[in-house]
Design an enzyme around this catalytic site. Structure first.
Site, PDB file in Angstrom:
ATOM      1  CG  ASP A  39      -1.828  -1.161   1.360  1.00 51.14           C
ATOM      2  OD1 ASP A  39      -1.451  -2.261   0.929  1.00 51.14           O
ATOM      3  OD2 ASP A  39      -2.933  -0.996   1.922  1.00 51.14           O
ATOM      4  CD  GLU A  70      -6.419   0.355   1.038  1.00 53.07           C
ATOM      5  OE1 GLU A  70      -7.618   0.167   0.819  1.00 53.07           O
ATOM      6  OE2 GLU A  70      -5.897   0.189   2.150  1.00 53.07           O
ATOM      7  CG  ASN A  71      -3.853   3.448   1.956  1.00 49.17           C
ATOM      8  OD1 ASN A  71      -3.430   2.302   1.882  1.00 49.17           O
ATOM      9  ND2 ASN A  71      -4.907   3.767   2.666  1.00 49.17           N
ATOM     10  CG  ASN A  98     -10.139  -0.787   3.514  1.00 48.92           C
ATOM     11  OD1 ASN A  98      -9.073  -1.247   3.115  1.00 48.92           O
ATOM     12  ND2 ASN A  98     -10.207   0.057   4.515  1.00 48.92           N
ATOM     13  CG  HIS A  99      -9.090   3.362   2.329  1.00 50.30           C
ATOM     14  ND1 HIS A  99     -10.029   3.771   3.242  1.00 50.30           N
ATOM     15  CD2 HIS A  99      -8.058   2.880   3.056  1.00 50.30           C
ATOM     16  CE1 HIS A  99      -9.582   3.564   4.461  1.00 50.30           C
ATOM     17  NE2 HIS A  99      -8.393   3.019   4.381  1.00 50.30           N
ATOM     18  CG  HIS A 180      -6.825  -4.702   0.739  1.00 53.02           C
ATOM     19  ND1 HIS A 180      -5.617  -4.054   0.633  1.00 53.02           N
ATOM     20  CD2 HIS A 180      -7.615  -3.893   1.503  1.00 53.02           C
ATOM     21  CE1 HIS A 180      -5.679  -2.904   1.280  1.00 53.02           C
ATOM     22  NE2 HIS A 180      -6.877  -2.787   1.822  1.00 53.02           N
ATOM     23  CG  HIS A 205      -6.366  -3.794   5.240  1.00 55.19           C
ATOM     24  ND1 HIS A 205      -7.019  -2.617   4.955  1.00 55.19           N
ATOM     25  CD2 HIS A 205      -6.775  -4.156   6.477  1.00 55.19           C
ATOM     26  CE1 HIS A 205      -7.809  -2.297   5.973  1.00 55.19           C
ATOM     27  NE2 HIS A 205      -7.666  -3.198   6.913  1.00 55.19           N
ATOM     28  CG  HIS A 207      -0.869   0.354   5.886  1.00 57.39           C
ATOM     29  ND1 HIS A 207      -1.153   1.712   5.889  1.00 57.39           N
ATOM     30  CD2 HIS A 207      -1.640  -0.182   4.907  1.00 57.39           C
ATOM     31  CE1 HIS A 207      -2.068   1.966   4.953  1.00 57.39           C
ATOM     32  NE2 HIS A 207      -2.378   0.824   4.360  1.00 57.39           N
TER      33      HIS A 207
HETATM   34 FE   LIG Z   1      -4.020   0.462   2.984  1.00 57.00          FE
HETATM   35 FE   LIG Z   2      -7.005  -1.225   3.308  1.00 58.36          FE
END
Ligand SMILES: [Fe+2]
Ligand SMILES: [Fe+2]
Length: 295
Positions: A39, A70-71, A98-99, A180, A205, A207
């Site tokens: 990520d 995603e981030n 999820n983001h 994830h 996910h 991190h």
């Molecule tokens: Fe993430």
């Molecule tokens: Fe995530």
């Protein structure tokens, strides 16, 4: 702690783009290699990735580079401009999590850009798709993005939906799955579930990188979490003072992305015969020293 909020948490590349990509060891026998980057968090993570790529391409000569994005946009979600920036830098595919839907402007892009994936086990009605195939050096790599079901919102089961996703990739010499998920148990179980059927299952996910990278008995490379490409000086990407304040006071706190101690976290996977990995190696390195940039 889950992710930031709430104080918790193809089109085949026929004719590879002229992006400075260094050809790896792929060939028609299915030999290839994949660098999968965990990520990427905020501008600091993006700059760390882009500053590290030349060194990584020289050192590992990966056939493919896959990134969880995603981030990327300020720590939450991704925008078309930032996704284009990654693809222009030679990233073969971007996975999410999820983001995915934090930025509304990404919704149409998710439908139109084959190289960006959201978890395949989201609802079919949600924007985007969860499978793609990319090609380099005569090797086709299938990429699948999954979301865990524990503590995350995914409309359908990762364990049942993976079958249809695999069915779309019958022509692929290699397949990599980004699982994830929050729970280590779901990720370990998915690794065993797919052992011998895909080249690699990599977790994202949390991190935080885990120390369990290995090739499973039937030939699938596995790691529970690759980690993040972003600031180790924070709390999974957030300024640590803000994360601690949130936990101490139990009150809402505005989170910002930390800029402290950026590292790149990835895994490098060597693939040989179709759908098998020879090795998986963790790549954990600080951002290279570089002249100050305007961005
Ligand atoms: Fe993430
Ligand atoms: Fe995530």
């Amino acid at each position: 702690m889950a992710e930031k909020e709430a104080g918790a948490g193809e089109e085949p590349a026929a004719g590879a783009p002229s992006d400075g990509h260094v050809a790896g060891d792929g060939n028609s026998d299915g030999r290839a290699s994949v660098l999968f980057v965990g990520d990427v968090v905020g501008g600091i993570g993006r700059r760390t990735l882009l500053d590290s790529l030349p060194l990584l391409r020289e050192r590992y000569q990966p056939t493919f580079v896959i990134v969880n994005g995603e981030n990327v946009a300020g720590g939450l979600g991704i925008t078309p401009k930032l996704a284009d920036e990654l693809i222009d830098a030679g990233i073969d595919a971007i996975t999410l999590g999820n983001h995915t839907y934090h930025r509304r402007e990404i919704y149409p892009y998710l439908d139109s850009q084959p190289r960006i994936l959201r978890p395949v086990n989201f609802l079919r009605s949600q924007p985007g798709h969860g499978v793609c195939m990319v090609e380099r050096d005569g090797v086709r790599l299938g990429v699948i993005n999954l979301s865990g079901n524990l503590y995350l919102r995914a409309g359908r089961s990762a364990f049942t939906e993976i079958e249809a996703a695999l069915g779309e990739l019958g022509q692929a010499e290699h397949i990599i799955v980004d699982m994830h998920a929050e729970a280590t148990s779901e990720k370990v179980a998915m690794g065993w579930h797919l052992d011998g059927r895909v080249t690699a299952v990599v977790g994202t996910h949390t991190h935080v990188p885990t120390a369990d990278a290995r090739v499973l008995p039937k030939g699938t490379a596995y790691i529970t979490d690759v980690g993040m490409t972003g600031p180790r000086g924070g709390v999974i990407g957030v300024k640590r003072e803000q994360a601690i304040e949130s936990l101490l006071t139990q009150m809402p706190v505005r989170f910002e992305t930390s800029e402290e101690d950026p590292w790149l976290m990835a895994v490098f996977i060597r693939c040989s015969t179709p759908l098998r990995a020879d090795s998986i190696e963790q790549v954990l390195m600080p951002r290279p020293q570089s002249p100050p940039r305007a961005d």
